[in-house]
Scaffold this active site. Structure first.
Site, PDB file in Angstrom:
ATOM      1  N   TYR A 124      33.874  69.694  72.637  1.00  0.00           N
ATOM      2  CA  TYR A 124      32.621  69.492  71.491  1.00  0.00           C
ATOM      3  C   TYR A 124      32.750  71.101  71.780  1.00  0.00           C
ATOM      4  O   TYR A 124      31.723  71.602  71.201  1.00  0.00           O
ATOM      5  CB  TYR A 124      31.651  68.837  72.749  1.00  0.00           C
ATOM      6  CG  TYR A 124      30.821  67.555  72.824  1.00  0.00           C
ATOM      7  CD1 TYR A 124      31.465  67.105  72.787  1.00  0.00           C
ATOM      8  CD2 TYR A 124      29.817  67.935  71.823  1.00  0.00           C
ATOM      9  CE1 TYR A 124      30.828  65.282  72.278  1.00  0.00           C
ATOM     10  CE2 TYR A 124      28.964  66.906  71.668  1.00  0.00           C
ATOM     11  CZ  TYR A 124      29.655  65.876  71.389  1.00  0.00           C
ATOM     12  OH  TYR A 124      29.602  64.078  71.258  1.00  0.00           O
ATOM     13  N   LYS A 191      40.629  61.247  82.594  1.00  0.00           N
ATOM     14  CA  LYS A 191      41.310  60.400  81.958  1.00  0.00           C
ATOM     15  C   LYS A 191      41.993  61.377  82.487  1.00  0.00           C
ATOM     16  O   LYS A 191      43.445  61.133  81.428  1.00  0.00           O
ATOM     17  CB  LYS A 191      40.956  60.600  80.209  1.00  0.00           C
ATOM     18  CG  LYS A 191      42.419  59.244  80.170  1.00  0.00           C
ATOM     19  CD  LYS A 191      42.201  57.750  79.988  1.00  0.00           C
ATOM     20  CE  LYS A 191      43.094  56.647  79.587  1.00  0.00           C
ATOM     21  NZ  LYS A 191      43.316  56.332  79.231  1.00  0.00           N
ATOM     22  N   ASP A 225      37.961  54.358  80.874  1.00  0.00           N
ATOM     23  CA  ASP A 225      38.299  53.102  80.139  1.00  0.00           C
ATOM     24  C   ASP A 225      37.845  52.091  81.024  1.00  0.00           C
ATOM     25  O   ASP A 225      37.122  51.377  81.286  1.00  0.00           O
ATOM     26  CB  ASP A 225      39.624  53.102  79.673  1.00  0.00           C
ATOM     27  CG  ASP A 225      40.797  53.815  80.466  1.00  0.00           C
ATOM     28  OD1 ASP A 225      40.517  54.551  80.851  1.00  0.00           O
ATOM     29  OD2 ASP A 225      42.098  53.463  79.945  1.00  0.00           O
ATOM     30  N   ASP A 249      28.933  61.822  76.530  1.00  0.00           N
ATOM     31  CA  ASP A 249      28.363  61.542  75.552  1.00  0.00           C
ATOM     32  C   ASP A 249      28.740  59.949  75.424  1.00  0.00           C
ATOM     33  O   ASP A 249      27.596  59.455  75.516  1.00  0.00           O
ATOM     34  CB  ASP A 249      28.812  62.198  74.601  1.00  0.00           C
ATOM     35  CG  ASP A 249      28.096  62.596  73.136  1.00  0.00           C
ATOM     36  OD1 ASP A 249      26.704  61.449  73.455  1.00  0.00           O
ATOM     37  OD2 ASP A 249      28.668  62.331  71.716  1.00  0.00           O
TER      38      ASP A 249
END
Ligand code: NAD
Length: 361
Positions: A124, A191, A225, A249
């Site tokens: 972002y 991640k 995930d 987000d």
């Protein structure tokens, strides 16, 4: 005690939900002088700037703001006003509580999650290079030289900065929130198995900060995930989640879905000495001007604002009135009815009227 608060109504459904929230906040009796400022498309038309300096100045001066959603063009046009505001004011923590309310139709019975999203960096950060430009080719060439990895020549490039300072302060914010609000656990989401440097650094920082809270607040981490699946299957296992910007987000909307939809999910963007409160949802342009959408997310963002101001009693009363009206299920908008076409659904302003009436009863 009286306060000055910057009010940015927003666009699309923004004006409708902001007005509903303002009326409900005023009805608590807390004395607020509202300083209205415009941003987004309306500001371009009026001032020739999407985010006029006077908007930033007003928030810097008042230290507290509430904002309706503002549209961001997809794939072209101006940069998100929302992201610009959070960055310009260093509102580094995005706080999004997701608590199941009685009367809301969902697949779940017990959800009480808090999403803490880092607001200033990650993908972002807005560091992007357009496909086809010479400088993009230069960046690709440099990356190839430094990393030994070739990037396809017809690519656009986005950069993902993750810093120690921003990671540590957001994780600390999550732990301090957990302590202050008597929560039991913080889960860091990442991640790091794939993005070993960026997400790996975020996780390392989270682990280090968690040591300071050992024995008081539990800590664990989850790969993003897997986290999505776990949240859908057993959300009751989780408490406070802390995430870098992009995952935060996406998971905010997922969590809003768990508790019944975007119409009821509030939020706040908080920095060291100022804050801007806004719903999780966007400007839903197809509903603009119809007096149809749910004002709850904006009203509950107002509840967060009242708590930030230290007006706990007014916040409790307003939250209780909202919960009661939703639990009764009569004076609520279409999205809170069992059947979305139920003709007894009320409009945005009528739901606010019912909440105000309950507040004063
Ligand atoms: P959105 O949140 O505006 O709407 C998606 C859907 O959610 C709507 O079609 C509607 O079905 C439902 N919804 C949203 N708010 C609701 C409410 N109050 N009551 C009932 N249902 C509601 O998402 P989008 O369509 O992806 O985005 C529209 C615009 O909003 C885009 O330009 C986007 O950039 C912008 N946006 C702004 C903010 C912000 O200002 N903070 C946040 C998200 C999106």
């Amino acid at each position: 005690m009286s306060y000055k608060v910057t009010l940015i109504p927003g666009d699309g459904i923004g004006r409708e939900v902001s007005l509903a929230a303002k009326r409900c906040i005023d009805a608590t009796g807390v004395k607020i002088t509202w300083e209205e400022q415009i941003a987004g498309e309306e500001a371009i038309a009026k001032y020739g700037a999407v985010l006029p300096v006077k908007v930033i100045d007003s928030i810097r001066k008042n230290k507290v703001a509430i904002k309706g959603p503002i549209m961001t063009p997809v794939g072209k046009g101006f940069k998100s006003v929302n992201v610009q505001l959070r960055k310009a004011l260093d509102l580094y923590a995005c706080l999004r509580p997701c608590k199941l309310m009685k009367g809301v139709k969902t697949r779940y019975t017990n959800i009480d999650l808090v999403v803490v999203r880092e607001n200033t960096e990650d993908l972002y950060a807005g560091i992007e290079f357009s496909q086809g430009l010479k400088r993009t080719e230069d960046v690709m060439k440099n990356i190839e030289d430094l990393s030994g990895i070739a990037i396809k020549k017809d690519s656009a490039i986005g950069i993902k900065p993750i810093s120690i300072s921003a990671s540590k302060r957001i994780v600390k914010f999550a732990f301090d929130y957990a302590v202050k609000n008597k929560r039991r656990k913080v889960t860091a989401v990442h991640k790091a198995n794939i993005m070993k440097e960026t997400d790996g650094l975020f996780l390392k920082c989270a682990r280090e900060v968690s040591e300071e809270y050992k024995g008081r607040i539990e800590f664990e981490d989850r790969i993003v995930d897997n986290m999505c699946m776990q949240l859908v299957q057993k959300p009751e296992l989780y408490d406070v989640l802390v995430l870098p910007n992009l995952y935060g987000d996406i998971l905010s909307d997922l969590c809003a879905g768990l508790i019944g939809g975007l119409g009821i999910a509030p939020g706040g963007n908080i920095g060291d000495n100022m804050a801007l409160f806004e719903a999780v949802h966007g400007s839903a342009p197809k509903y603009a001007g119809l007096n149809k959408v749910n004002p709850t997310a904006m009203i509950l963002s107002g509840v967060l604002m009242l708590r930030y101001l230290g007006e706990e009693n007014a916040a409790d009363r307003l939250e209780k009135a909202v919960c009661e009206i939703i639990a009764e299920g009569k004076c609520v908008t279409y999205d809170l009815k069992k059947d979305r076409n139920d003709p007894s659904a009320v409009g945005t302003s009528q739901m606010a009227d019912a909440i105000i009436k309950r507040l004063n009863s």
